[in-house]
Scaffold this motif. Structure first.
Motif, mmCIF file in Angstrom:
data_model
loop_
_atom_site.group_PDB
_atom_site.id
_atom_site.type_symbol
_atom_site.label_atom_id
_atom_site.label_comp_id
_atom_site.label_asym_id
_atom_site.label_seq_id
_atom_site.Cartn_x
_atom_site.Cartn_y
_atom_site.Cartn_z
ATOM 1 N N GLY A 12 0.821 -1.222 0.000
ATOM 2 C CA GLY A 12 0.000 0.000 0.000
ATOM 3 C C GLY A 12 0.846 1.259 0.000
ATOM 4 N N ILE A 13 1.890 1.285 0.816
ATOM 5 C CA ILE A 13 2.781 2.458 0.874
ATOM 6 C C ILE A 13 3.488 2.655 -0.460
ATOM 7 N N LYS A 14 3.937 1.539 -1.064
ATOM 8 C CA LYS A 14 4.608 1.624 -2.366
ATOM 9 C C LYS A 14 3.660 2.170 -3.426
ATOM 10 N N ARG A 15 2.423 1.709 -3.417
ATOM 11 C CA ARG A 15 1.433 2.164 -4.402
ATOM 12 C C ARG A 15 1.094 3.644 -4.200
ATOM 13 N N ILE A 16 0.971 4.062 -2.968
ATOM 14 C CA ILE A 16 0.699 5.478 -2.677
ATOM 15 C C ILE A 16 1.838 6.345 -3.201
#
Length: 100
Positions: A12-16
């Motif tokens: 999720g952090i990578k996608r954000i």
């Protein structure tokens, strides 16, 4: 309470981060553009005021360290402030001294 695993959080952090890069790709770095597009004599003035060395005149903004870029930004802001105090045009006639 978030019911995600550490792996899911990392994804999720990578996608954000990817979304932010895509959304804000249009943002310009004004200082970088101003410095990189300046002619050598203006770069020399900026670097002199930023108390940098002559070699910085030949560098791009991206090639400088964070501290050097910070000094460039301070110098640019000082020059902007100076330009606000100057008249719009100074005539060659001003080479003559006023005699009282």
């Amino acid at each position: 309470m978030l019911l995600a695993t550490d792996t899911q959080k990392a994804i999720g952090i990578k996608r954000i981060s990817q979304i932010k890069r895509e959304l804000f790709a249009y943002r310009k770095n004004v200082a970088q553009e101003a410095f990189d597009k300046s002619p050598p004599h203006i770069r020399k003035t900026i670097c002199f005021h930023a108390e940098l060395k002559a070699r910085h005149v030949l560098m791009t903004f991206a090639e400088m360290s964070y501290t050097e870029r910070q000094k460039i930004i301070w110098a640019l802001n000082d020059l902007i402030d100076l330009s606000k105090t100057l008249p719009r045009f100074i005539s060659d006639d001003d080479c003559e001294l006023n005699s009282n």
